[in-house]
Design a protein around this motif. Sequence first.
Motif, short mmCIF file in Angstrom:
data_model
loop_
_atom_site.label_atom_id
_atom_site.label_comp_id
_atom_site.label_asym_id
_atom_site.label_seq_id
_atom_site.Cartn_x
_atom_site.Cartn_y
_atom_site.Cartn_z
N VAL A 37 -7.65 -8.25 16.80
CA VAL A 37 -8.64 -8.84 15.89
C VAL A 37 -7.95 -9.09 14.56
O VAL A 37 -7.23 -8.22 14.04
CB VAL A 37 -9.82 -7.87 15.66
CG1 VAL A 37 -10.88 -8.53 14.80
CG2 VAL A 37 -10.42 -7.43 16.97
N ILE B 167 -10.49 -13.24 17.42
CA ILE B 167 -10.31 -12.18 18.44
C ILE B 167 -9.53 -12.79 19.59
O ILE B 167 -9.89 -13.86 20.10
CB ILE B 167 -11.67 -11.67 18.95
CG1 ILE B 167 -12.51 -11.12 17.79
CG2 ILE B 167 -11.48 -10.60 20.03
CD1 ILE B 167 -13.94 -10.80 18.18
N PHE C 226 -11.83 -2.95 15.70
CA PHE C 226 -12.42 -3.86 14.71
C PHE C 226 -12.31 -3.31 13.29
O PHE C 226 -12.06 -4.05 12.36
CB PHE C 226 -13.89 -4.12 15.05
CG PHE C 226 -14.08 -5.01 16.26
CD1 PHE C 226 -13.07 -5.81 16.72
CD2 PHE C 226 -15.30 -5.04 16.93
CE1 PHE C 226 -13.24 -6.63 17.83
CE2 PHE C 226 -15.49 -5.86 18.04
CZ PHE C 226 -14.44 -6.65 18.49
#
Lengths: 139, 294
Positions: B170, B181, B242
């Motif tokens: 990411v 992504i 993330f």
Amino acid sequence: MKIKKDNYAISEMLGTVLLLLIAVSSFAVVQANILLNPISQDQTYVTIVGNVKGNNIILLHRGGEPLSLKTKIKFDIDGNVYDIIIGENNYLDSEFKADGLWNIGESLIFIPGLDLTNLDVKVTVFNVETNTILMSETI
Amino acid sequence: MKKVNKRKIKKLHDSDEGVVGIVVAVLIIGLFITIITTVQTIYVPNWMEQKEAEHMETVANQFSMLKFAIDTQLIAGKSMPISTSIELGSKEMPFFLSNKAFGSLEILSDEFVLSVFSDSNGTSNYTFGTIKYTSKNSYFLDQSYIYEGGAIIMDQYKGNVMAISPSLSVELDPYSYDINIEFNAVNISRVKDKVSVSGYGTYPIRTEFSKSYPPVIITGINSLSIDTQYPNAWEIFFNQTFTESGDLVYGTHFSINKNSNSVKINFFSGTDWDKPNLNLKIYDVKAQVGPGWI
């Protein structure tokens, strides 16, 4: 002369000596091969990984046997020592504590209230039930 | 005559010849039995538990070799069969009463489904096959190792974690604030009936690159959903990836919902950033287990 000819109990003595020899040699083999093995108590097989994120210390249970909430952890941060019991306070999420165990995939968070930048954090995890060290690492 | 017999019997009764030998023999046999019983009931279970725990670590290493082999095949991008081996079980102890550990290795299809929701493309579903090892231990707790979508997951009673992450990255562009992504997902295809093996011993698993599909680029995705039996592992992985490598903020850029067999990541747009773009590459790898290759 009578004493010299007397051979009573010789077979019993021989038998006893032979049995003792067999017993001593057998136990010596058992002692050497088995009883000297370091595993003489209950072992706990568990994988715990730790990391420092910001000023939080995070320990993740990454598989193996679940641990009791009585498990004790000692953090040595640059000479400052903190002892915690994992079931106390909110080190583990209340959802994780519901089953009374620290299980795989569950994280423990300890916030010592210090700036952890560039500090070595030594973590020692003790199983108080078996009196063994489960992890002793600097993270 | 009777007097003579009575005298003989009395003499036998009074005799204590041979008593020492018998007592020593009985004591030694008793000692033997005590030692053997102690070893059998206390030491053998501990040794066996250690042996089975070590075997689980061996399987973990073998699965990391399996992933390495598959990743190598993907990079090479051509048909180049590689065999790696998995040790299904561990031996019992010699001389003592103990049980062997067994295990099974399966190639499963349609176990893992990735769904992408976006305004531009609607819903896209991708189905993946997996490779699963399950232990049948006698002393240590049972564990499973699963190759799923390019990840290695370790599963046991009451939870699972990701042992090795899949190829997913990411990036948050610091200037345009675009979120990109990239996910290289691996589908495992079965080869005829060479799909499972169980028992004890070391079995090879043969993998072979089959094909790669053209990359799927989906802009502005609303959510990613994964149907899996190991939602805890994927939830931890997505959250960490993330927030740590993508610098996204939970609750601002994304949120994660988990239930017993799925994980859904919802993405949010803001004043400075749009919803992320997904670059999905799917590779197909054929796998077979058991003796004899097709």
